[in-house]
Design a protein around this motif. Structure first.
Motif, PDB file in Angstrom:
ATOM      1  N   PRO A   1      -4.983  -5.592 -16.199  1.00 40.94           N
ATOM      2  CA  PRO A   1      -5.337  -6.761 -15.394  1.00 40.94           C
ATOM      3  C   PRO A   1      -4.423  -7.966 -15.631  1.00 40.94           C
ATOM      4  CG  PRO A   1      -7.286  -5.786 -16.377  1.00 40.94           C
ATOM      5  CD  PRO A   1      -6.093  -5.107 -17.002  1.00 40.94           C
ATOM      6  N   ILE A   2      -4.199  -8.726 -14.573  1.00 37.14           N
ATOM      7  CA  ILE A   2      -3.379  -9.931 -14.658  1.00 37.14           C
ATOM      8  C   ILE A   2      -3.944 -10.860 -15.742  1.00 37.14           C
ATOM      9  CG2 ILE A   2      -2.589 -11.979 -13.372  1.00 37.14           C
ATOM     10  CD1 ILE A   2      -1.355  -9.329 -12.387  1.00 37.14           C
ATOM     11  N   GLU A   3      -5.278 -10.974 -15.787  1.00 39.19           N
ATOM     12  CA  GLU A   3      -5.939 -11.854 -16.762  1.00 39.19           C
ATOM     13  C   GLU A   3      -5.669 -11.435 -18.203  1.00 39.19           C
ATOM     14  OE1 GLU A   3      -7.762 -10.076 -14.404  1.00 39.19           O
ATOM     15  OE2 GLU A   3      -7.696 -11.662 -12.904  1.00 39.19           O
ATOM     16  N   ALA A   4      -5.310 -10.161 -18.399  1.00 40.37           N
ATOM     17  CA  ALA A   4      -5.034  -9.644 -19.745  1.00 40.37           C
ATOM     18  C   ALA A   4      -3.531  -9.585 -20.026  1.00 40.37           C
ATOM     19  CB  ALA A   4      -5.647  -8.261 -19.909  1.00 40.37           C
ATOM     20  N   GLY A   5      -2.741 -10.240 -19.169  1.00 35.52           N
ATOM     21  CA  GLY A   5      -1.304 -10.282 -19.385  1.00 35.52           C
ATOM     22  C   GLY A   5      -0.521  -9.252 -18.598  1.00 35.52           C
TER      23      GLY A   5
ATOM     24  N   ASP B   1       2.150  -8.722 -12.140  1.00 39.42           N
ATOM     25  CA  ASP B   1       1.815  -8.579 -10.728  1.00 39.42           C
ATOM     26  C   ASP B   1       2.980  -7.877 -10.040  1.00 39.42           C
ATOM     27  OD1 ASP B   1       0.620  -8.768  -8.265  1.00 39.42           O
ATOM     28  OD2 ASP B   1       1.094 -10.881  -7.971  1.00 39.42           O
ATOM     29  N   GLU B   2       3.123  -6.572 -10.338  1.00 41.52           N
ATOM     30  CA  GLU B   2       4.219  -5.783  -9.789  1.00 41.52           C
ATOM     31  C   GLU B   2       3.753  -4.352  -9.558  1.00 41.52           C
ATOM     32  OE1 GLU B   2       6.481  -4.761 -13.978  1.00 41.52           O
ATOM     33  OE2 GLU B   2       7.034  -6.589 -12.913  1.00 41.52           O
ATOM     34  N   ILE B   3       4.477  -3.631  -8.732  1.00 43.65           N
ATOM     35  CA  ILE B   3       4.112  -2.271  -8.338  1.00 43.65           C
ATOM     36  C   ILE B   3       3.899  -1.364  -9.547  1.00 43.65           C
ATOM     37  CG2 ILE B   3       4.882  -0.201  -7.089  1.00 43.65           C
ATOM     38  CD1 ILE B   3       4.090  -2.530  -5.244  1.00 43.65           C
ATOM     39  N   ALA B   4       4.730  -1.486 -10.552  1.00 42.36           N
ATOM     40  CA  ALA B   4       4.612  -0.623 -11.740  1.00 42.36           C
ATOM     41  C   ALA B   4       3.277  -0.797 -12.462  1.00 42.36           C
ATOM     42  CB  ALA B   4       5.769  -0.897 -12.696  1.00 42.36           C
ATOM     43  N   ASN B   5       2.579  -1.888 -12.211  1.00 42.17           N
ATOM     44  CA  ASN B   5       1.288  -2.149 -12.855  1.00 42.17           C
ATOM     45  C   ASN B   5       0.116  -1.941 -11.883  1.00 42.17           C
ATOM     46  OD1 ASN B   5      -0.423  -2.990 -15.028  1.00 42.17           O
ATOM     47  ND2 ASN B   5      -0.545  -5.020 -14.117  1.00 42.17           N
ATOM     48  N   MET B   6       0.362  -1.286 -10.760  1.00 43.56           N
ATOM     49  CA  MET B   6      -0.678  -1.061  -9.762  1.00 43.56           C
ATOM     50  C   MET B   6      -0.907   0.430  -9.578  1.00 43.56           C
ATOM     51  SD  MET B   6       0.540  -3.669  -6.792  1.00 43.56           S
ATOM     52  CE  MET B   6       0.666  -5.423  -7.040  1.00 43.56           C
ATOM     53  N   ARG B   7      -2.149   0.771  -9.175  1.00 44.92           N
ATOM     54  CA  ARG B   7      -2.431   2.156  -8.835  1.00 44.92           C
ATOM     55  C   ARG B   7      -3.486   2.208  -7.735  1.00 44.92           C
ATOM     56  NH1 ARG B   7      -5.252   3.949 -14.408  1.00 44.92           N
ATOM     57  NH2 ARG B   7      -7.171   2.758 -14.201  1.00 44.92           N
ATOM     58  N   ALA B   8      -3.475   3.310  -6.993  1.00 45.99           N
ATOM     59  CA  ALA B   8      -4.479   3.562  -5.966  1.00 45.99           C
ATOM     60  C   ALA B   8      -5.718   4.132  -6.646  1.00 45.99           C
ATOM     61  CB  ALA B   8      -3.934   4.546  -4.933  1.00 45.99           C
ATOM     62  N   GLN B   9      -6.882   3.649  -6.220  1.00 39.99           N
ATOM     63  CA  GLN B   9      -8.136   4.089  -6.841  1.00 39.99           C
ATOM     64  C   GLN B   9      -9.249   4.117  -5.789  1.00 39.99           C
ATOM     65  OE1 GLN B   9      -9.366   2.581 -10.853  1.00 39.99           O
ATOM     66  NE2 GLN B   9     -10.764   1.372  -9.610  1.00 39.99           N
ATOM     67  N   ASN B  10     -10.056   5.159  -5.817  1.00 41.41           N
ATOM     68  CA  ASN B  10     -11.198   5.259  -4.911  1.00 41.41           C
ATOM     69  C   ASN B  10     -12.113   4.064  -5.131  1.00 41.41           C
ATOM     70  OD1 ASN B  10     -14.047   6.117  -4.128  1.00 41.41           O
ATOM     71  ND2 ASN B  10     -12.863   7.851  -3.356  1.00 41.41           N
ATOM     72  N   LEU B  11     -12.647   3.513  -4.047  1.00 40.27           N
ATOM     73  CA  LEU B  11     -13.513   2.329  -4.135  1.00 40.27           C
ATOM     74  C   LEU B  11     -14.743   2.553  -5.014  1.00 40.27           C
ATOM     75  CD1 LEU B  11     -13.539   1.069  -0.453  1.00 40.27           C
ATOM     76  CD2 LEU B  11     -12.651  -0.145  -2.432  1.00 40.27           C
ATOM     77  N   ARG B  12     -15.230   3.776  -5.076  1.00 34.26           N
ATOM     78  CA  ARG B  12     -16.464   4.022  -5.815  1.00 34.26           C
ATOM     79  C   ARG B  12     -16.309   3.930  -7.338  1.00 34.26           C
ATOM     80  NH1 ARG B  12     -17.163   4.613  -1.050  1.00 34.26           N
ATOM     81  NH2 ARG B  12     -19.125   4.830  -0.005  1.00 34.26           N
ATOM     82  N   VAL B  13     -15.087   3.831  -7.810  1.00 36.71           N
ATOM     83  CA  VAL B  13     -14.879   3.617  -9.248  1.00 36.71           C
ATOM     84  C   VAL B  13     -15.396   2.238  -9.639  1.00 36.71           C
ATOM     85  CG1 VAL B  13     -13.175   3.430 -11.109  1.00 36.71           C
ATOM     86  CG2 VAL B  13     -12.950   5.224  -9.375  1.00 36.71           C
ATOM     87  N   ASN B  14     -15.025   1.205  -8.858  1.00 37.32           N
ATOM     88  CA  ASN B  14     -15.472  -0.166  -9.144  1.00 37.32           C
ATOM     89  C   ASN B  14     -16.728  -0.568  -8.385  1.00 37.32           C
ATOM     90  OD1 ASN B  14     -13.519  -0.812 -11.026  1.00 37.32           O
ATOM     91  ND2 ASN B  14     -12.086  -1.556  -9.492  1.00 37.32           N
ATOM     92  N   TYR B  15     -17.050   0.171  -7.320  1.00 37.21           N
ATOM     93  CA  TYR B  15     -18.208  -0.154  -6.485  1.00 37.21           C
ATOM     94  C   TYR B  15     -19.059   1.115  -6.297  1.00 37.21           C
ATOM     95  CZ  TYR B  15     -15.137  -4.076  -5.434  1.00 37.21           C
ATOM     96  OH  TYR B  15     -14.296  -5.159  -5.550  1.00 37.21           O
TER      97      TYR B  15
ATOM     98  N   ARG C   1       0.830  -1.214   0.000  1.00 34.68           N
ATOM     99  CA  ARG C   1       0.000   0.000   0.000  1.00 34.68           C
ATOM    100  C   ARG C   1       0.861   1.258   0.000  1.00 34.68           C
ATOM    101  NH1 ARG C   1      -3.604  -1.061   5.020  1.00 34.68           N
ATOM    102  NH2 ARG C   1      -2.564  -3.051   5.149  1.00 34.68           N
ATOM    103  N   LYS C   2       1.894   1.270   0.831  1.00 33.80           N
ATOM    104  CA  LYS C   2       2.783   2.434   0.897  1.00 33.80           C
ATOM    105  C   LYS C   2       3.539   2.648  -0.403  1.00 33.80           C
ATOM    106  CE  LYS C   2       3.556   2.631   5.874  1.00 33.80           C
ATOM    107  NZ  LYS C   2       4.564   2.488   6.951  1.00 33.80           N
ATOM    108  N   ARG C   3       3.851   1.584  -1.092  1.00 33.17           N
ATOM    109  CA  ARG C   3       4.591   1.695  -2.354  1.00 33.17           C
ATOM    110  C   ARG C   3       3.692   2.120  -3.518  1.00 33.17           C
ATOM    111  NH1 ARG C   3       7.660  -3.736  -2.886  1.00 33.17           N
ATOM    112  NH2 ARG C   3       8.519  -2.728  -4.729  1.00 33.17           N
ATOM    113  N   VAL C   4       2.418   1.759  -3.458  1.00 35.86           N
ATOM    114  CA  VAL C   4       1.474   2.104  -4.529  1.00 35.86           C
ATOM    115  C   VAL C   4       0.878   3.503  -4.320  1.00 35.86           C
ATOM    116  CG1 VAL C   4      -0.742   1.472  -5.586  1.00 35.86           C
ATOM    117  CG2 VAL C   4       0.932  -0.298  -5.063  1.00 35.86           C
ATOM    118  N   TRP C   5       0.719   3.940  -3.084  1.00 34.51           N
ATOM    119  CA  TRP C   5       0.085   5.213  -2.759  1.00 34.51           C
ATOM    120  C   TRP C   5       0.620   6.392  -3.583  1.00 34.51           C
ATOM    121  CZ3 TRP C   5      -4.283   6.654  -0.884  1.00 34.51           C
ATOM    122  CH2 TRP C   5      -4.462   7.905  -0.292  1.00 34.51           C
ATOM    123  N   PRO C   6       1.932   6.534  -3.792  1.00 39.97           N
ATOM    124  CA  PRO C   6       2.435   7.663  -4.583  1.00 39.97           C
ATOM    125  C   PRO C   6       1.993   7.654  -6.058  1.00 39.97           C
ATOM    126  CG  PRO C   6       4.176   6.780  -3.220  1.00 39.97           C
ATOM    127  CD  PRO C   6       3.030   5.807  -3.146  1.00 39.97           C
ATOM    128  N   SER C   7       1.374   6.572  -6.505  1.00 36.77           N
ATOM    129  CA  SER C   7       0.879   6.548  -7.893  1.00 36.77           C
ATOM    130  C   SER C   7      -0.290   7.506  -8.078  1.00 36.77           C
ATOM    131  CB  SER C   7       0.441   5.128  -8.290  1.00 36.77           C
ATOM    132  OG  SER C   7      -0.752   4.751  -7.602  1.00 36.77           O
TER     133      SER C   7
END
Length: 92
Positions: free
Chosen positions: A66-70, A73-87, A18-24
């Motif tokens: 997404p992992i399913e799209a290739g 599973d690494e920090i460079a492919n992750m981002r912080a997002q408000n929950l209401r985007v997906n929910y 979480r701390k590593r992704v937060w700056p994204s």
């Protein structure tokens, strides 16, 4: 049937990740960046509200590709997002 206000357990990431992704996410002028940020669509997020569906500032970590799209599973492919985007129907 999907329960309201329940985020899948698979969404939980360690505090270190979480701390590593937060700056994204973008900093919010006038707010401490270690606590407040904005996601890629402008929603505000509070670091302490990770996976909290009861808060408008709750957030999660998502994969840019997404992992399913290739995607990797690494920090460079992750981002912080408000929950209401997906929910969008979370209760307050």
């Amino acid at each position: 049937m999907v329960k309201k206000n329940v985020i899948p357990q698979s969404k939980k990431f360690s505090l270190d990740i979480r701390k590593r992704v937060w700056p994204s996410a973008e900093e919010m002028p006038g707010h401490p960046p270690e606590i407040w940020r904005k996601d890629h669509v402008g929603n505000s997020m509070n670091f302490q509200e990770y996976l909290n569906p009861a808060c408008n500032h709750g957030w999660e970590i998502v994969y840019v590709k997404p992992i399913e799209a290739g995607g990797a599973d690494e920090i460079a492919n992750m981002r912080a997002q408000n929950l209401r985007v997906n929910y969008p129907n979370l209760d307050n």
